[in-house]
Design an enzyme around this catalytic site. Structure first.
Site, short mmCIF file in Angstrom:
data_model
loop_
_atom_site.label_atom_id
_atom_site.label_comp_id
_atom_site.label_asym_id
_atom_site.label_seq_id
_atom_site.Cartn_x
_atom_site.Cartn_y
_atom_site.Cartn_z
CD GLN A 42 -2.69 0.58 2.72
OE1 GLN A 42 -2.07 0.18 3.69
NE2 GLN A 42 -3.95 0.90 2.80
CG ASN A 51 -7.32 4.83 17.06
OD1 ASN A 51 -7.29 4.37 15.91
ND2 ASN A 51 -7.40 4.06 18.13
CD GLU A 52 -4.37 10.51 17.82
OE1 GLU A 52 -4.08 9.94 16.76
OE2 GLU A 52 -3.97 10.12 18.94
CD GLU A 74 -6.05 0.06 5.95
OE1 GLU A 74 -6.22 1.16 5.39
OE2 GLU A 74 -4.93 -0.44 6.16
CB SER A 133 3.30 -2.78 5.62
OG SER A 133 2.90 -1.91 6.63
CB SER A 137 2.18 7.21 4.34
OG SER A 137 1.15 6.55 5.01
#
Ligand code: FAD
Length: 388
Positions: A127, A371-372, A245, A162, A130
């Protein structure tokens, strides 16, 4: 809507079939980490074995190497998979994320070209979302793809991909309109990591394994046929992939139920030394994994009756990632000083698997969108609160 928790005879027979296959085929020994070259190769071999047995991606249509199962059967499959302690899925980016995206947005040619080798482990996908300055803020993507006739010329950098050091292809979004800003003017491209001009540089994790990579694109020629969806539609396709995801596919409850089961066993083996807090943490872990399982069955039933997953997928992601971290913390506390012993150390409890799991659980609130950011999504899109 009705929500029936009784399994049909057909589902019971399906479970028995999966269980029997796993009993015969799951390797007797744990495979080396898939973040190492040797472990990656062994996990790829496992993907091939799964595929040969028809178990590589049970929900895919038969034409693409699947079994045409519904989501409840998929959940049953996953329960048996984790029950048998089968290896982690090195193909997960492909089969759980890009696969469903291709089925929704791909042309017939793209589906025929990419899905079969994805299902049988011949082509493993990384993937490439980023970038150094575009992690949470993916709309800040700068990597460019400039169209020249029947191909794009891609340049720029991706990071935190990854296992890209060992993978065969990557998918990501690139700026195809140089004058565009934010989420406009981006396109979704499929790029072979062996292409001329691609450099994949490993980034070591804390344990030294090259689990991550930076990917550099230096005037890489990518055929226009490798674009998924229309030019400029990349953002909405990427959001659909992110929904898979965060929503259902990446983390089935079985994975966490297995961890909770191991935690209960660990507690029993150390009960004489356990504090009331440790007991409470074990109970909570068990309750939470059961609640997550019921919620997932409910979501699967809703989806099978025609509902779609929306921004509430973010609640799911926060829940499993925090639950996993809590469970591993509880295990570390129960093990006391033994918690620090790594795999291969004779005195390590459960061969150091808890320590490995604990370190990985720390990443749960970061990958698949922090999570933010998930909390921002819930606040704005589920609750209608004003943007901060
Ligand atoms: C185990 C693991 C595997 C990964 N695998 C991949 C992969 O395969 N492919 C890939 O492309 N990426 C991958 N990533 C990268 C991951 O997606 C990013 O790390 C993540 O999106 C965060 O981006 P960042 O690291 O740039 O942090 P930043 O975006 O710089 O964020 C730093 C901190 O600021 C917070 N923050 C940022 N903006 C806001 C805001 N608006 N409101 C509130 N808080 C905010 C973030 O939540 C975070 O806590 C992986 C990461 C991990 C840990």
């Amino acid at each position: 809507m009705s929500f029936d928790l009784t399994y049909t005879d057909r589902q019971k027979a399906f479970r028995a079939e999966v269980r029997a296959w796993m009993a015969e085929n799951v390797p007797g020994q744990r495979l080396p980490s898939l973040d190492t070259a040797e472990g990656f190769a062994q996990h790829r071999a496992w993907e091939r074995r799964l595929h040969a047995g028809g178990w590589s991606m049970v929900t895919w249509p038969r034409d693409y190497g699947g079994r045409g199962c519904d989501l409840i059967e998929w959940l049953i499959f996953e329960e048996e998979y984790y029950r048998a302690e089968a290896p982690l899925r090195v193909s997960q980016n492909g089969i759980f994320l890009l696969g469903p995206t291709l089925m929704e947005f791909g042309t017939p040619e793209q589906k025929a070209r990419f899905l079969p080798p994805m299902a049988n482990g011949d082509e493993i996908w990384a993937q490439a979302w980023s970038e150094p300055n575009a992690g949470s803020d993916m709309a800040a993507i700068r990597a460019r793809a400039v169209r020249e006739g029947d191909h794009y010329v891609v340049s720029g950098q991706k990071i935190w991909s990854s296992r890209a050091v060992f993978a065969d292809w990557c998918f990501g979004i690139f700026r195809t309109d140089p004058a565009s800003r934010r989420h406009k003017g981006l396109s979704f491209l499929l790029i072979p990591l062996s292409a001329k001009g691609v450099t994949v540089r490993p980034i070591e994790q804390l344990d030294g394994d090259p689990g991550f990579a930076e990917i550099f694109f230096d005037d890489v020629k990518v055929p226009v046929g490798n674009r998924l969806g229309a030019e400029g539609q990349g953002w909405s396709i990427a959001m659909a992939t992110a929904g898979f995801e965060r929503g259902l596919m990446l983390r089935s409850p079985a994975r966490f139920q297995k961890t909770a089961e191991r935690l209960v066993a660990l507690y029993k083996s150390r009960a004489d030394r356990a504090t009331p807090e440790a007991k409470a943490a074990v109970l909570r872990a068990w309750q939470e994994t059961e609640a997550y399982c019921l919620n997932t069955y409910y979501t699967a039933s809703r989806l099978m009756s025609g509902a779609a997953i929306g921004p509430e997928a973010s609640c799911n992601k926060i829940f499993w990632s925090e639950m996993d971290r809590r469970m591993h913390r509880a295990a570390m506390a129960l093990m006391g000083a033994f918690a620090e012993l790594e795999e291969g150390t004779p005195e390590a409890i459960d061969d150091g698997r808890w320590l490995d799991g604990y370190m990985f659980s720390l990443a749960g609130p970061i990958y698949a969108g922090t999570n933010e950011i998930q909390r921002n999504i819930i606040a704005e899109r589920c609750l209608g609160l004003p943007r901060s």
